[in-house]
Design an enzyme around this catalytic site. Sequence first.
Site, PDB file in Angstrom:
ATOM      1  CB  SER A  29       1.418  -5.146  -5.941  1.00 22.24           C
ATOM      2  OG  SER A  29       0.324  -5.860  -6.488  1.00 22.24           O
ATOM      3  CB  ALA A  63      -5.148   3.678  -1.973  1.00 24.93           C
ATOM      4  CE  LYS A  64       1.389  -0.703  -2.294  1.00 27.40           C
ATOM      5  NZ  LYS A  64       1.946  -1.730  -3.197  1.00 27.40           N
ATOM      6  NE  ARG A  65      -6.403   5.383  -6.662  1.00 24.95           N
ATOM      7  CZ  ARG A  65      -6.930   4.180  -6.506  1.00 24.95           C
ATOM      8  NH1 ARG A  65      -6.138   3.112  -6.526  1.00 24.95           N
ATOM      9  NH2 ARG A  65      -8.217   4.012  -6.328  1.00 24.95           N
TER      10      ARG A  65
END
Length: 283
Positions: free
Chosen positions: A13, A244-246
Amino acid sequence: MSLALSTTRFAPSPTGRLHLGHAMSAVLSHDFARARGGRFLLRIEDIDSGRAREEHIAGIEEDLCWLGLLWDGPAVRQSRRLALYSEALERLKQRGLIYPCFCTRADIARSATAPHGPEGPLYPGTCRGLAAPDLDRPHAWRLDMVKAMALAGPLEWYDEQAGIVTARPDLLGDVVLARKDAPVSYHLAVTVDDAAQGVTDVIRGRDLFAATHVHRLLQDLLTLPTPDYHHHALLIGTDGERLAKRHGAMALADLRAQGVDPKEIVAALHEGRAPLGFRLSGD
């Protein structure tokens, strides 16, 4: 199980830059296809128009080239495939397998009757069976899991590590197939796209293992082929969290700026090792 010619895909994404966890999935997918004389595809999952950015799409391609990974054919963008998802949704709608849902996440979180599944609180069915839903109000479309499972019957899928898996999509409840803020959800889009692109082998992280139960059900309901699945271990950072991006995982672009040699990263992943001092889940 998969034979010689295989088609794999890497489907990020574009909501941020790629990190080492992405690199692992991309390298494994690329290697699997190339070892079998097959195709490695790049798909951009940009249906979240509020967060997707053109600069991140360019960054994804830049990062893959830095790793030495070349994909076959042009990159496919989900935002240009909305008609396919709409058609699939309509087929399910005509069979009475989906229903409009007006609830917010806060509504679901406040529900005392909402059990938990592998992805969090399950939808308690508040909007299921509404007599006259007002479709002019913002709404999502949910799969009626009980109806869908009764129609499909027992289902199985194959995972390289787990072997033959009995599908249990009920563990995820009445999942959303079209969101209030987007014309399709991940579950429906990825199922339709994998079939349309002829993907034979899906290589992705273990964090998506549970989602495969739902994808197997949708494949049956839409009469689509079922690929083989290869859910790999996840890269774990020094804080014990998966990359993870978060969680603020360091981007490949940052590693490139620091002068990290991409050949070291790729060589480690080729050999099934975690690069740059990280570790694999389960180690």
